[in-house]
Write a protein that holds these residues in place. Sequence first.
Motif, PDB file in Angstrom:
ATOM      1  N   ALA A 162       0.817  -1.216   0.000  1.00  0.00           N
ATOM      2  CA  ALA A 162       0.000   0.000   0.000  1.00  0.00           C
ATOM      3  C   ALA A 162       0.854   1.270   0.000  1.00  0.00           C
ATOM      4  O   ALA A 162       0.439   2.302  -0.517  1.00  0.00           O
ATOM      5  CB  ALA A 162      -0.937   0.000   1.199  1.00  0.00           C
ATOM      6  N   LEU A 163       2.051   1.210   0.582  1.00  0.00           N
ATOM      7  CA  LEU A 163       2.906   2.400   0.646  1.00  0.00           C
ATOM      8  C   LEU A 163       3.753   2.598  -0.612  1.00  0.00           C
ATOM      9  O   LEU A 163       4.051   3.737  -0.981  1.00  0.00           O
ATOM     10  CB  LEU A 163       3.820   2.319   1.871  1.00  0.00           C
ATOM     11  CG  LEU A 163       3.126   2.400   3.220  1.00  0.00           C
ATOM     12  CD1 LEU A 163       4.140   2.220   4.344  1.00  0.00           C
ATOM     13  CD2 LEU A 163       2.377   3.709   3.380  1.00  0.00           C
ATOM     14  N   LEU A 164       4.154   1.516  -1.263  1.00  0.00           N
ATOM     15  CA  LEU A 164       5.025   1.628  -2.435  1.00  0.00           C
ATOM     16  C   LEU A 164       4.441   2.458  -3.579  1.00  0.00           C
ATOM     17  O   LEU A 164       5.113   3.348  -4.101  1.00  0.00           O
ATOM     18  CB  LEU A 164       5.404   0.237  -2.950  1.00  0.00           C
ATOM     19  CG  LEU A 164       6.663  -0.376  -2.364  1.00  0.00           C
ATOM     20  CD1 LEU A 164       6.867  -1.779  -2.892  1.00  0.00           C
ATOM     21  CD2 LEU A 164       7.870   0.477  -2.646  1.00  0.00           C
ATOM     22  N   PRO A 165       3.200   2.195  -4.025  1.00  0.00           N
ATOM     23  CA  PRO A 165       2.678   3.005  -5.134  1.00  0.00           C
ATOM     24  C   PRO A 165       2.580   4.491  -4.801  1.00  0.00           C
ATOM     25  O   PRO A 165       2.861   5.334  -5.646  1.00  0.00           O
ATOM     26  CB  PRO A 165       1.284   2.424  -5.402  1.00  0.00           C
ATOM     27  CG  PRO A 165       1.333   1.059  -4.861  1.00  0.00           C
ATOM     28  CD  PRO A 165       2.275   1.120  -3.690  1.00  0.00           C
ATOM     29  N   VAL A 166       2.199   4.797  -3.581  1.00  0.00           N
ATOM     30  CA  VAL A 166       2.092   6.208  -3.194  1.00  0.00           C
ATOM     31  C   VAL A 166       3.460   6.882  -3.287  1.00  0.00           C
ATOM     32  O   VAL A 166       3.606   7.950  -3.881  1.00  0.00           O
ATOM     33  CB  VAL A 166       1.511   6.344  -1.762  1.00  0.00           C
ATOM     34  CG1 VAL A 166       1.537   7.779  -1.309  1.00  0.00           C
ATOM     35  CG2 VAL A 166       0.097   5.777  -1.709  1.00  0.00           C
ATOM     36  N   GLY A 167       4.473   6.243  -2.710  1.00  0.00           N
ATOM     37  CA  GLY A 167       5.822   6.800  -2.765  1.00  0.00           C
ATOM     38  C   GLY A 167       6.346   6.900  -4.187  1.00  0.00           C
ATOM     39  O   GLY A 167       6.953   7.905  -4.569  1.00  0.00           O
ATOM     40  N   GLY A 168       6.118   5.867  -4.992  1.00  0.00           N
ATOM     41  CA  GLY A 168       6.584   5.878  -6.374  1.00  0.00           C
ATOM     42  C   GLY A 168       5.918   6.945  -7.210  1.00  0.00           C
ATOM     43  O   GLY A 168       6.565   7.645  -8.001  1.00  0.00           O
ATOM     44  N   VAL A 169       4.619   7.103  -7.057  1.00  0.00           N
ATOM     45  CA  VAL A 169       3.888   8.114  -7.824  1.00  0.00           C
ATOM     46  C   VAL A 169       4.303   9.521  -7.404  1.00  0.00           C
ATOM     47  O   VAL A 169       4.536  10.391  -8.257  1.00  0.00           O
ATOM     48  CB  VAL A 169       2.359   7.913  -7.675  1.00  0.00           C
ATOM     49  CG1 VAL A 169       1.590   9.107  -8.187  1.00  0.00           C
ATOM     50  CG2 VAL A 169       1.911   6.654  -8.412  1.00  0.00           C
TER      51      VAL A 169
END
Length: 122
Positions: A77-84
């Motif tokens: 859940a945290l990876l896409p937010v950080g990547g985007v």
Amino acid sequence: MILWFTTLQIVIAVTAGLFAVIAGLLGRRPSDYTVGALALVEVLLIVQVVMAIIAPFAGNPPSGDPLEFWVYLISAALLPVGGVVWALLERSRWSTVILGVVAFAVAIMLWRMEVIWTVQVA
């Protein structure tokens, strides 16, 4: 969890990852479609959090280690937010490639979560 739901998440994440990596290697910035696909994966992950909270009360506890499942779910859940966020702030071709790699990592985590929930013997 529900296999078709996880499969849908994986297909969306892999598709977004392919588009991002190809666009990044061609020197393009992150497209709205790539960011939108990862946002959709994020929404589906939020739905999966709700399902994971409700499922044990409905008589469907995880077969594997619940702590491992929740670590994967929170990380996914945290990876896409950080990547985007990083891709939108930097707007370079390499941030687009990293966005694609994030999508592939999320797809692998989703599959591992499915295995922990349904297949693995406790």
